[in-house]
Design an enzyme around this catalytic site. Structure first.
Site, PDB file in Angstrom:
ATOM      1  N   GLU A   1      41.575  81.847  82.636  1.00 34.97           N
ATOM      2  CA  GLU A   1      41.932  81.401  83.985  1.00 34.97           C
ATOM      3  C   GLU A   1      42.012  82.607  84.915  1.00 34.97           C
ATOM      4  O   GLU A   1      42.687  83.598  84.593  1.00 34.97           O
ATOM      5  CB  GLU A   1      43.272  80.658  83.969  1.00 34.97           C
TER       6      GLU A   1
ATOM      7  N   ASP B   1      34.827  73.815  83.441  1.00 31.46           N
ATOM      8  CA  ASP B   1      35.375  72.828  84.376  1.00 31.46           C
ATOM      9  C   ASP B   1      35.595  73.571  85.690  1.00 31.46           C
ATOM     10  O   ASP B   1      36.654  74.149  85.919  1.00 31.46           O
ATOM     11  CB  ASP B   1      36.672  72.243  83.826  1.00 31.46           C
TER      12      ASP B   1
ATOM     13  N   CYS C   1      35.564  67.620  89.216  1.00 23.68           N
ATOM     14  CA  CYS C   1      36.167  66.356  89.631  1.00 23.68           C
ATOM     15  C   CYS C   1      35.715  66.029  91.051  1.00 23.68           C
ATOM     16  O   CYS C   1      36.446  65.414  91.827  1.00 23.68           O
ATOM     17  CB  CYS C   1      37.685  66.395  89.519  1.00 23.68           C
TER      18      CYS C   1
ATOM     19  N   ALA D   1      40.296  77.266  82.644  1.00 22.17           N
ATOM     20  CA  ALA D   1      41.034  76.367  81.759  1.00 22.17           C
ATOM     21  C   ALA D   1      42.313  75.765  82.328  1.00 22.17           C
ATOM     22  O   ALA D   1      42.768  74.735  81.836  1.00 22.17           O
ATOM     23  CB  ALA D   1      41.358  77.089  80.449  1.00 22.17           C
ATOM     24  N   ALA D   2      42.947  76.397  83.307  1.00 26.88           N
ATOM     25  CA  ALA D   2      44.219  75.860  83.812  1.00 26.88           C
ATOM     26  C   ALA D   2      44.008  74.500  84.474  1.00 26.88           C
ATOM     27  O   ALA D   2      42.952  74.253  85.054  1.00 26.88           O
ATOM     28  CB  ALA D   2      44.837  76.845  84.806  1.00 26.88           C
ATOM     29  N   PRO D   3      44.970  73.605  84.351  1.00 28.74           N
ATOM     30  CA  PRO D   3      46.305  73.789  83.761  1.00 28.74           C
ATOM     31  C   PRO D   3      46.367  73.674  82.243  1.00 28.74           C
ATOM     32  O   PRO D   3      47.414  73.919  81.651  1.00 28.74           O
ATOM     33  CB  PRO D   3      47.124  72.682  84.422  1.00 28.74           C
ATOM     34  N   GLY D   4      45.263  73.268  81.585  1.00 25.70           N
ATOM     35  CA  GLY D   4      45.240  73.354  80.133  1.00 25.70           C
ATOM     36  C   GLY D   4      44.900  72.100  79.362  1.00 25.70           C
ATOM     37  O   GLY D   4      44.771  72.150  78.137  1.00 25.70           O
TER      38      GLY D   4
ATOM     39  N   LYS E   1      42.136  70.219  78.993  1.00 26.73           N
ATOM     40  CA  LYS E   1      40.894  70.236  78.208  1.00 26.73           C
ATOM     41  C   LYS E   1      40.962  71.255  77.081  1.00 26.73           C
ATOM     42  O   LYS E   1      40.388  71.056  76.012  1.00 26.73           O
ATOM     43  CB  LYS E   1      39.700  70.482  79.121  1.00 26.73           C
TER      44      LYS E   1
END
Length: 277
Positions: free
Chosen positions: A101, A152, A205, A78-81, A83
């Site tokens: 994370e 992600d 990404c 999840a980081a940096p947060g 989404k």
């Protein structure tokens, strides 16, 4: 000998360019230029909390996870947060979000993002933990527990590689292979934690198929119950973000937001997977 020569050429900046030019052909020049240009950044503001700035492609990705009826939601890396903030703002009032994370340092950043960018009434339903997502499925408590999962996954992040001479000089195709193995471990773990009838959104990404459709393809071959669905917009973010969300290009299994055609948004690949009930 020829293989060694080929591997030697596909190293550093020259190898990086050769590798992606082979994938994107003549489009690589415009795509590379857009990656070197200023990244897209949009403001996302939930109530009276501080705004969070993130790529509009990331918002488009997050809203592809259907949240209606979900009770237990997992943001696996999840980081940096960003989404997590999108998911938390759109989930139903009875739902809870578990934001995970693996890195302790990045987990602190994730916690701060949630603390400052989510109103207290929403922040109270978001739990932040520090676990290895690839091993979370080993806990019996997590077996087919989550209604919705966003993964992600850590990836090549070519935009960041291009912007850092050190990373660009050290680049080689072996990095992509190593990352795809780690991505598969995370995706297979996520699928095992997903309830039957639940939805899993896989995203990166990255630009390479090996980290995107290639990883999804492996899941579809491994699990008969995995079904790829169209990534429709499932949540209305107009109260939080006034910007129009970018479009995407369809891939074999998912969608790709690419910055040369979407005003700097992305790159962002995402694929929505349903687990047959």
């Amino acid at each position: 000998m020829k293989q060694k020569d080929k591997a030697r050429k596909l190293f550093g900046a020259d190898g990086f360019n050769s590798y992606y030019r082979e994938i994107y052909g003549s489009r690589w020049d415009s795509l590379k230029a857009s990656l070197l240009d200023k990244a897209d950044s949009r403001m996302y503001k939930v109530g009276d909390a501080e705004p969070y700035f993130l790529d509009s492609g990331s918002i488009r990705c997050a809203v592809s996870l259907p949240l209606s009826g979900a009770e237990n939601i997992l943001d696996m890396c999840a980081a940096p947060g960003g989404k997590s903030i999108v998911l938390a703002s759109c989930m139903e009032k009875s739902a809870r979000l578990l934001s995970n994370e693996r890195s302790p340092e990045r987990k602190l950043r994730l916690s701060k993002s949630c603390d400052t960018c989510l109103p207290p009434e929403i922040r109270g339903r978001v739990d932040v933990i520090c676990k290895d997502g690839a091993k979370m499925c080993l806990s019996k408590d997590n077996e087919e527990f989550f209604d919705r999962i966003l993964l992600d996954a850590p990836c090549s992040s070519e935009r960041h590689v291009l912007s850092d001479p050190k990373y660009l000089d050290e680049w080689s195709p072996s990095r992509i292979k190593t990352l795809s193995v780690a991505q598969w471990s995370l995706l297979s773990s996520a699928y095992r934690m997903l309830k039957k009838g639940g939805y899993l959104l896989y995203s990166t990404c990255a630009l390479s198929r090996d980290e995107n459709d290639g990883v999804v393809s492996r899941l579809l071959k491994k699990f008969d119950g995995a079904v790829v669905l169209a990534p429709d917009v499932s949540s209305d973010v107009s109260p939080f973000c006034s910007s129009e969300l970018p479009g995407y290009e369809s891939t074999e299994f998912g969608a790709h937001v690419l910055p040369d055609s979407q005003n700097g948004a992305g790159p962002l690949y995402f694929c929505l997977i349903w687990k047959k009930s």
